[in-house]
Design an enzyme around this catalytic site. Structure first.
Site, PDB file in Angstrom:
ATOM      1  N   HIS A 212      -7.364   0.469 -35.439  1.00 50.64           N
ATOM      2  CA  HIS A 212      -8.824   0.414 -34.546  1.00 50.64           C
ATOM      3  C   HIS A 212      -8.037   0.245 -33.075  1.00 50.64           C
ATOM      4  CE1 HIS A 212     -11.744  -1.657 -34.747  1.00 50.64           C
ATOM      5  NE2 HIS A 212     -11.674  -2.225 -33.800  1.00 50.64           N
ATOM      6  N   ASP A 274      -8.787   1.890 -41.962  1.00 50.93           N
ATOM      7  CA  ASP A 274      -8.564   0.967 -40.069  1.00 50.93           C
ATOM      8  C   ASP A 274      -8.345  -0.457 -40.671  1.00 50.93           C
ATOM      9  OD1 ASP A 274      -8.928   0.479 -37.577  1.00 50.93           O
ATOM     10  OD2 ASP A 274     -11.194   0.555 -37.953  1.00 50.93           O
ATOM     11  N   SER A 369     -13.500  -7.644 -32.831  1.00 48.89           N
ATOM     12  CA  SER A 369     -12.649  -6.229 -33.705  1.00 48.89           C
ATOM     13  C   SER A 369     -11.531  -6.639 -34.611  1.00 48.89           C
ATOM     14  CB  SER A 369     -12.601  -4.892 -32.539  1.00 48.89           C
ATOM     15  OG  SER A 369     -13.472  -3.671 -33.503  1.00 48.89           O
TER      16      SER A 369
END
Ligand SMILES: *[C@@H]1O[C@H](CO)[C@@H](O)[C@H](O)[C@H]1NC(C)=O
Ligand SMILES: *[C@@H]1O[C@H](CO)[C@@H](O)[C@H](O)[C@H]1NC(C)=O
Ligand SMILES: *[C@@H]1O[C@H](CO)[C@@H](O)[C@H](O)[C@H]1NC(C)=O
Length: 426
Positions: A212, A274, A369
């Site tokens: 992502h 992911d 992230s």
């Protein structure tokens, strides 16, 4: 008799490092052994029942945890205080420094052998380090080989210089977690859009991150442009230790990305698969502030619930970054059932994912992230310097600020085949 043994074990030793069944432990004599239920440890049980002198205090000192109310003991070959030569140091076939111990004391390798897996048998054979009554093996934290020479072996990865033990506090030391990468974004018009994700250096050409962070929704007018390595404090050009100002890190390096490899089954906006690899424009040299983290072998077991993990970073997410200095946070693995309950609204977690945190103070905003969920190997391999392994990739959460909600991480061990298949030589 039985209850008596239990009674004095539970009543005397209250605050010892708590381990789980099967964990490696050190007996009061300095022997490397396994932490098992006291009822299974015949050496200690028999010594107490036959009133061997010194057996009781030895048993108390041997306690290594509890399962419910039942104590666990570190079960070696003796039940009284005596000098036993410490185990010899050795190097595992994967290059990890470890201890040469009887095969029966090395649960990791003996368990792997029970599966009759060819690779485990080959690894055990290569781990052979002597013979004393029974076969000795070099017992580190793995029982399966690395399957590629494109990833650094255990003598190279996961090491940090200058930081020997994990200090408390949430700010990192200047050379702590030197594999952390920051991803730099641009707006489509070419102007800078800041750091919005993290990643980890896994060898001298590739950075591992979340899909992502690479495949971005059209709603956000940005794209991933470069990778920064060796960063600590974003606002200063030269990063120096606050306590020892002459101790400075090399300047950061900003690198273009030669290839972005997103997992083919990743779907924008969904949490599964992911994971992505970034091939840098050139090979990098390792320095004190830029080093690779160790990736686990594909056969690594799921991290146990409540085991200790770390995340680190600048709080960078798709939307912004929040800290000037690299931060770290300790958190615990949460069980999948707990996570499925808490994260039901976003589809829960499956075996390709890990769930961690969610306790008071475990605010995953401090990690990035795409950054790594890390564990230190010291809990399995008590004789070596801490070596860091990446178990997860910060994937989604119902991110910052919500207490009681754990975060979701892609499980790196599950994706090892994909990672290895997608690395090209330098
Ligand atoms: C680990 O890698 C280093 C550097 O590539 C090499 O010198 C060393 O021999 C390797 N060790 C093992 C055990 O494979
Ligand atoms: C580029 O786009 C961003 C976001 O759309 C905007 O904030 C910025 O001012 C623009 N920069 C230039 C030089 O046009
Ligand atoms: C980023 O912002 C979008 C839109 O406001 C939001 O849906 C998303 O959850 C945010 N992401 C993170 C990681 O905070």
């Amino acid at each position: 008799m039985y209850t008596k043994v239990v009674y004095f074990l539970t009543s005397f030793c209250l605050s010892v490092l708590a381990l789980d069944i099967g964990d490696t432990c050190i007996t009061p004599n300095g022997e490397v052994a396994n932490c098992i239920q006291h009822t299974e440890c015949h050496v200690i049980k028999n010594a107490i029942l036959s009133r061997v002198e010194g057996a009781k205090p030895f048993a108390q000192k041997s306690k290594c945890g509890n399962i419910g109310k039942s104590p666990l003991v570190c079960c070696g070959t003796t039940a009284k205080f005596m000098t036993i030569a410490p185990p010899k140091k050795c190097t595992t076939p994967n290059g990890e420094s470890a201890s040469c111990v009887p095969l029966s004391s090395c649960k990791l390798i003996s368990d792997a052998l029970e599966t009759h897996d060819n690779d485990a048998e080959k690894f055990a054979k290569e781990s052979h380090c002597g013979h004393e009554r029974e076969q000795l093996v070099c017992c580190g934290s793995e029982a399966y080989p690395l399957r590629t020479n494109l990833l650094p072996n255990r003598t190279v990865c996961g090491e940090q210089t200058g930081v020997v033990r994990i200090m408390g506090g949430e700010e990192t030391k200047i050379l702590e977690f030197p594999w952390m990468a920051l991803l730099m974004y641009n707006f489509h018009n070419g102007s800078h859009a800041g750091f919005r994700c993290g990643g980890s250096v896994i060898n001298n050409r590739y950075v591992l991150t979340a899909a992502h962070c690479v495949s971005i929704s059209e709603n956000l007018p940005i794209y991933l442009n470069k990778v920064r390595l060796g960063e600590w404090k974003i606002s200063t050009v030269e990063d120096c230790d606050e306590e020892f100002p002459s101790n400075c890190a090399d300047p950061v390096i900003d690198l273009n990305i030669e290839e972005k490899i997103v997992h083919p089954q990743y779907k924008l906006g969904e949490g599964k698969n992911d994971i992505a690899l970034l091939r840098l424009e050139r090979n990098i040299e390792y320095t004190n502030s830029i080093r690779p983290i160790c990736l686990p072998v594909g056969e690594s077991p799921d991290p146990r619930s409540r085991s200790e993990m770390y995340v680190a970073g600048w709080g960078a997410t798709e939307n912004s970054s929040s800290s000037d200095v690299k931060l770290k946070l300790k958190l615990q693995i949460a069980s999948r059932s707990y996570c499925n309950e808490r994260l039901n609204s976003i589809g829960g977690v499956d075996f390709t994912q890990i769930c961690a945190g969610g306790k008071r103070g475990e605010d995953s905003c401090k990690g990035d992230s795409g950054g790594p969920l890390m564990r230190s190997s010291t809990s399995e391999n008590l004789n070596a310097n801490p070596k860091w392994f990446q178990e997860g990739i910060v994937s989604r959460g119902i991110h910052c600020g919500i207490r009681g909600v754990p975060g979701i991480y892609a499980r790196v061990a599950y994706y090892m085949h994909w990672i290895i298949d997608n690395l090209r030589s330098f």
